[in-house]
Design a protein around this motif. Structure first.
Motif, mmCIF file in Angstrom:
data_model
loop_
_atom_site.group_PDB
_atom_site.id
_atom_site.type_symbol
_atom_site.label_atom_id
_atom_site.label_comp_id
_atom_site.label_asym_id
_atom_site.label_seq_id
_atom_site.Cartn_x
_atom_site.Cartn_y
_atom_site.Cartn_z
ATOM 1 N N TYR A 11 8.966 -8.174 -1.887
ATOM 2 C CA TYR A 11 8.205 -7.162 -1.149
ATOM 3 C C TYR A 11 7.091 -6.616 -2.050
ATOM 4 C CZ TYR A 11 7.102 -2.566 0.838
ATOM 5 O OH TYR A 11 6.450 -1.463 1.346
ATOM 6 N N ILE A 12 5.902 -6.460 -1.485
ATOM 7 C CA ILE A 12 4.772 -5.907 -2.228
ATOM 8 C C ILE A 12 4.523 -4.478 -1.764
ATOM 9 C CG2 ILE A 12 2.297 -6.102 -2.721
ATOM 10 C CD1 ILE A 12 3.794 -8.435 -3.896
ATOM 11 N N TYR A 13 4.575 -3.529 -2.727
ATOM 12 C CA TYR A 13 4.167 -2.160 -2.416
ATOM 13 C C TYR A 13 2.673 -2.071 -2.649
ATOM 14 C CZ TYR A 13 3.201 2.748 -2.441
ATOM 15 O OH TYR A 13 2.636 3.968 -2.152
ATOM 16 N N ASP A 14 1.930 -1.789 -1.593
ATOM 17 C CA ASP A 14 0.473 -1.647 -1.657
ATOM 18 C C ASP A 14 0.143 -0.169 -1.478
ATOM 19 O OD1 ASP A 14 -2.268 -1.620 -1.312
ATOM 20 O OD2 ASP A 14 -2.287 -3.263 0.133
ATOM 21 N N PRO A 15 -0.406 0.481 -2.523
ATOM 22 C CA PRO A 15 -0.719 1.907 -2.415
ATOM 23 C C PRO A 15 -1.660 2.241 -1.264
ATOM 24 C CG PRO A 15 -0.953 1.166 -4.678
ATOM 25 C CD PRO A 15 -0.730 -0.056 -3.831
ATOM 26 N N ALA A 16 -2.523 1.310 -0.882
ATOM 27 C CA ALA A 16 -3.446 1.560 0.222
ATOM 28 C C ALA A 16 -2.702 1.713 1.545
ATOM 29 C CB ALA A 16 -4.468 0.430 0.319
ATOM 30 N N VAL A 17 -1.530 1.083 1.640
ATOM 31 C CA VAL A 17 -0.731 1.124 2.862
ATOM 32 C C VAL A 17 0.378 2.169 2.749
ATOM 33 C CG1 VAL A 17 0.793 -0.229 4.368
ATOM 34 C CG2 VAL A 17 -1.202 -1.303 3.311
ATOM 35 N N GLY A 18 0.945 2.309 1.547
ATOM 36 C CA GLY A 18 2.080 3.206 1.355
ATOM 37 C C GLY A 18 3.327 2.637 1.996
ATOM 38 N N ASP A 19 4.269 3.495 2.315
ATOM 39 C CA ASP A 19 5.493 3.113 3.026
ATOM 40 C C ASP A 19 5.791 4.227 4.028
ATOM 41 O OD1 ASP A 19 7.898 2.066 3.886
ATOM 42 O OD2 ASP A 19 9.000 2.558 2.059
ATOM 43 N N PRO A 20 4.985 4.285 5.103
ATOM 44 C CA PRO A 20 5.105 5.387 6.066
ATOM 45 C C PRO A 20 6.503 5.574 6.638
ATOM 46 C CG PRO A 20 3.146 4.076 6.525
ATOM 47 C CD PRO A 20 3.926 3.343 5.463
ATOM 48 N N ASP A 21 7.252 4.478 6.801
ATOM 49 C CA ASP A 21 8.608 4.585 7.351
ATOM 50 C C ASP A 21 9.532 5.363 6.418
ATOM 51 O OD1 ASP A 21 7.836 3.171 9.595
ATOM 52 O OD2 ASP A 21 8.587 1.255 8.848
ATOM 53 N N SER A 22 9.184 5.397 5.126
ATOM 54 C CA SER A 22 9.984 6.138 4.136
ATOM 55 C C SER A 22 9.313 7.445 3.724
ATOM 56 C CB SER A 22 10.214 5.263 2.898
ATOM 57 O OG SER A 22 10.970 4.129 3.222
ATOM 58 N N GLY A 23 8.242 7.815 4.433
ATOM 59 C CA GLY A 23 7.562 9.067 4.144
ATOM 60 C C GLY A 23 6.560 8.993 3.004
ATOM 61 N N ILE A 24 6.194 7.773 2.594
ATOM 62 C CA ILE A 24 5.214 7.592 1.526
ATOM 63 C C ILE A 24 3.849 7.358 2.183
ATOM 64 C CG2 ILE A 24 4.577 6.290 -0.542
ATOM 65 C CD1 ILE A 24 7.333 7.722 -0.718
ATOM 66 N N GLU A 25 2.962 8.329 2.028
ATOM 67 C CA GLU A 25 1.666 8.273 2.684
ATOM 68 C C GLU A 25 0.755 7.196 2.075
ATOM 69 O OE1 GLU A 25 0.660 10.124 5.337
ATOM 70 O OE2 GLU A 25 2.699 10.908 5.396
ATOM 71 N N PRO A 26 -0.130 6.597 2.886
ATOM 72 C CA PRO A 26 -1.140 5.687 2.333
ATOM 73 C C PRO A 26 -1.940 6.394 1.243
ATOM 74 C CG PRO A 26 -1.120 5.542 4.717
ATOM 75 C CD PRO A 26 -0.216 6.702 4.343
ATOM 76 N N PRO A 40 12.027 -1.113 0.876
ATOM 77 C CA PRO A 40 12.352 -1.089 2.314
ATOM 78 C C PRO A 40 12.913 -2.411 2.824
ATOM 79 C CG PRO A 40 9.976 -1.105 1.985
ATOM 80 C CD PRO A 40 10.599 -0.950 0.630
ATOM 81 N N GLU A 41 12.769 -3.480 2.047
ATOM 82 C CA GLU A 41 13.274 -4.791 2.476
ATOM 83 C C GLU A 41 14.710 -5.043 2.013
ATOM 84 O OE1 GLU A 41 11.644 -7.185 4.391
ATOM 85 O OE2 GLU A 41 10.147 -5.632 4.738
ATOM 86 N N CYS A 42 15.007 -4.724 0.730
ATOM 87 C CA CYS A 42 16.321 -5.101 0.194
ATOM 88 C C CYS A 42 17.108 -3.942 -0.419
ATOM 89 C CB CYS A 42 16.184 -6.234 -0.823
ATOM 90 S SG CYS A 42 15.403 -5.765 -2.378
ATOM 91 N N GLY A 43 16.487 -2.765 -0.588
ATOM 92 C CA GLY A 43 17.228 -1.585 -1.005
ATOM 93 C C GLY A 43 17.380 -1.357 -2.498
ATOM 94 N N VAL A 44 16.717 -2.176 -3.340
ATOM 95 C CA VAL A 44 16.807 -1.924 -4.785
ATOM 96 C C VAL A 44 15.855 -0.805 -5.187
ATOM 97 C CG1 VAL A 44 17.549 -4.282 -5.324
ATOM 98 C CG2 VAL A 44 15.110 -3.710 -5.416
#
Length: 53
Positions: A11-26, A40-44
């Protein structure tokens, strides 16, 4: 801002996208994500991510 890849599932965390489903804003840098955030994919945790060149 650098992207970070999960070394377990790819899984790639892209700061431009964030992780909105986890409350991480773009626009949120990886370093500013709470330490208890998990992939968000595997839980590590953040410790299993590496910066992508």
């Amino acid at each position: 801002m650098s992207k970070y890849e999960c070394t377990v599932c790819g899984y790639i965390y892209d700061p431009a996208v964030g992780d909105p489903d986890s409350g991480i804003e773009p626009g949120t840098p990886f370093s500013d994500i709470p330490d208890d955030w998990v992939c968000p994919e595997c839980g590590v945790g953040k410790e299993d991510f590496e910066e992508v060149a």
